[in-house]
Design a protein around this motif. Structure first.
Motif, PDB file in Angstrom:
ATOM      1  N   HIS A  75       0.821  -1.210   0.000  1.00 14.22           N
ATOM      2  CA  HIS A  75       0.000   0.000   0.000  1.00 14.22           C
ATOM      3  C   HIS A  75       0.855   1.259   0.000  1.00 14.22           C
ATOM      4  O   HIS A  75       0.530   2.236  -0.669  1.00 14.22           O
ATOM      5  CB  HIS A  75      -0.948   0.024   1.204  1.00 14.22           C
ATOM      6  N   MET A  76       1.950   1.218   0.707  1.00 14.44           N
ATOM      7  CA  MET A  76       2.798   2.411   0.793  1.00 14.44           C
ATOM      8  C   MET A  76       3.480   2.728  -0.536  1.00 14.44           C
ATOM      9  O   MET A  76       4.077   3.778  -0.688  1.00 14.44           O
ATOM     10  CB  MET A  76       3.833   2.253   1.905  1.00 14.44           C
ATOM     11  N   MET A  77       3.385   1.832  -1.513  1.00 16.73           N
ATOM     12  CA  MET A  77       3.942   2.074  -2.843  1.00 16.73           C
ATOM     13  C   MET A  77       2.858   2.403  -3.858  1.00 16.73           C
ATOM     14  O   MET A  77       3.148   2.651  -5.017  1.00 16.73           O
ATOM     15  CB  MET A  77       4.700   0.838  -3.318  1.00 16.73           C
ATOM     16  N   GLY A  78       1.607   2.377  -3.417  1.00 15.87           N
ATOM     17  CA  GLY A  78       0.482   2.574  -4.323  1.00 15.87           C
ATOM     18  C   GLY A  78       0.138   4.038  -4.549  1.00 15.87           C
ATOM     19  O   GLY A  78       0.612   4.927  -3.844  1.00 15.87           O
ATOM     20  N   PRO A  79      -0.716   4.294  -5.519  1.00 15.07           N
ATOM     21  CA  PRO A  79      -1.067   5.665  -5.876  1.00 15.07           C
ATOM     22  C   PRO A  79      -1.933   6.384  -4.848  1.00 15.07           C
ATOM     23  O   PRO A  79      -2.089   7.595  -4.931  1.00 15.07           O
ATOM     24  CB  PRO A  79      -1.817   5.500  -7.201  1.00 15.07           C
ATOM     25  N   PRO A  83       1.895  10.073   1.709  1.00  9.31           N
ATOM     26  CA  PRO A  83       3.322  10.330   1.970  1.00  9.31           C
ATOM     27  C   PRO A  83       4.211  10.045   0.766  1.00  9.31           C
ATOM     28  O   PRO A  83       5.227  10.707   0.565  1.00  9.31           O
ATOM     29  CB  PRO A  83       3.662   9.385   3.129  1.00  9.31           C
ATOM     30  N   LEU A  84       3.824   9.075  -0.043  1.00 11.52           N
ATOM     31  CA  LEU A  84       4.608   8.759  -1.235  1.00 11.52           C
ATOM     32  C   LEU A  84       4.605   9.930  -2.207  1.00 11.52           C
ATOM     33  O   LEU A  84       5.638  10.267  -2.782  1.00 11.52           O
ATOM     34  CB  LEU A  84       4.070   7.499  -1.909  1.00 11.52           C
ATOM     35  N   TRP A  85       3.458  10.580  -2.377  1.00  8.24           N
ATOM     36  CA  TRP A  85       3.383  11.729  -3.284  1.00  8.24           C
ATOM     37  C   TRP A  85       4.254  12.879  -2.788  1.00  8.24           C
ATOM     38  O   TRP A  85       4.897  13.571  -3.586  1.00  8.24           O
ATOM     39  CB  TRP A  85       1.935  12.178  -3.470  1.00  8.24           C
ATOM     40  N   VAL A  86       4.291  13.077  -1.483  1.00  3.74           N
ATOM     41  CA  VAL A  86       5.166  14.116  -0.928  1.00  3.74           C
ATOM     42  C   VAL A  86       6.622  13.775  -1.219  1.00  3.74           C
ATOM     43  O   VAL A  86       7.399  14.619  -1.671  1.00  3.74           O
ATOM     44  CB  VAL A  86       4.920  14.282   0.595  1.00  3.74           C
ATOM     45  N   LEU A  87       6.996  12.533  -0.964  1.00  8.06           N
ATOM     46  CA  LEU A  87       8.365  12.095  -1.222  1.00  8.06           C
ATOM     47  C   LEU A  87       8.734  12.260  -2.691  1.00  8.06           C
ATOM     48  O   LEU A  87       9.811  12.777  -3.021  1.00  8.06           O
ATOM     49  CB  LEU A  87       8.543  10.641  -0.792  1.00  8.06           C
ATOM     50  N   ALA A  93      10.666  12.866  -8.681  1.00  7.58           N
ATOM     51  CA  ALA A  93      10.594  11.580  -9.379  1.00  7.58           C
ATOM     52  C   ALA A  93       9.149  11.321  -9.797  1.00  7.58           C
ATOM     53  O   ALA A  93       8.219  11.921  -9.260  1.00  7.58           O
ATOM     54  CB  ALA A  93      11.090  10.463  -8.469  1.00  7.58           C
ATOM     55  N   GLU A  94       8.984  10.435 -10.738  1.00  8.89           N
ATOM     56  CA  GLU A  94       7.659  10.056 -11.227  1.00  8.89           C
ATOM     57  C   GLU A  94       7.204   8.762 -10.546  1.00  8.89           C
ATOM     58  O   GLU A  94       8.024   7.879 -10.273  1.00  8.89           O
ATOM     59  CB  GLU A  94       7.695   9.828 -12.739  1.00  8.89           C
ATOM     60  N   LEU A  95       5.903   8.646 -10.329  1.00 12.23           N
ATOM     61  CA  LEU A  95       5.349   7.470  -9.670  1.00 12.23           C
ATOM     62  C   LEU A  95       5.659   6.192 -10.449  1.00 12.23           C
ATOM     63  O   LEU A  95       6.068   5.184  -9.869  1.00 12.23           O
ATOM     64  CB  LEU A  95       3.836   7.618  -9.480  1.00 12.23           C
ATOM     65  N   GLY A  96       5.502   6.225 -11.745  1.00  8.72           N
ATOM     66  CA  GLY A  96       5.756   5.034 -12.557  1.00  8.72           C
ATOM     67  C   GLY A  96       7.191   4.549 -12.462  1.00  8.72           C
ATOM     68  O   GLY A  96       7.445   3.348 -12.372  1.00  8.72           O
TER      69      GLY A  96
END
Length: 126
Positions: A75-79, A83-87, A93-96
């Motif tokens: 889940h912490m790697m999902g869209p 917090p992932l979007w902030v990082l 960096a891009e999510l993909g």
């Protein structure tokens, strides 16, 4: 929410009656893709149905909850992980690109986590 409940019932229908003792393992494996997609849908829609079904086989709900928590790695790697979007914004960096590399490790770590949970008795196969 009704759709999530139907999905949970459909997932349970593929488990043969004699395999009820592997519900915690089934929950842990199911947690990986479903936790990645929608944390709320999984915890409020799928896990309660799995816990109630597991109770029919004498498996306590807290064991199903522990098995479900294994999916939090994914889940912490999902869209839907804020917090992932902030990082990603901070490191530009891009999510993909992140997911191409991180998901491989996430799956391996999750499988190791499942093995460790089985080894220590956190989840069981009765």
């Amino acid at each position: 929410m009704l759709l999530v409940m139907r999905m949970a019932d459909a997932a349970l229908s593929i488990v043969p009656d004699g395999w009820g003792n592997v519900m915690p393992l089934f929950t842990a494996v199911l947690a990986l893709p479903l936790g990645f997609m929608s944390n709320d849908g999984y915890w409020f829609g799928v896990v309660p149905v799995l816990a109630e079904s597991a109770a029919h086989y004498g498996i306590p709900a807290n064991e199903i909850a522990r098995a479900g928590a294994i999916g939090q790695i994914q889940h912490m790697m999902g869209p839907t992980s804020a917090p992932l979007w902030v990082l990603l914004g901070l490191v530009k960096a891009e999510l993909g690109d992140f997911q191409k590399h991180a998901l491989r490790w996430g799956v391996l770590v999750s499988l190791a986590y499942i093995a460790f949970a089985l080894l220590t008795g956190a989840i069981s196969i009765a």
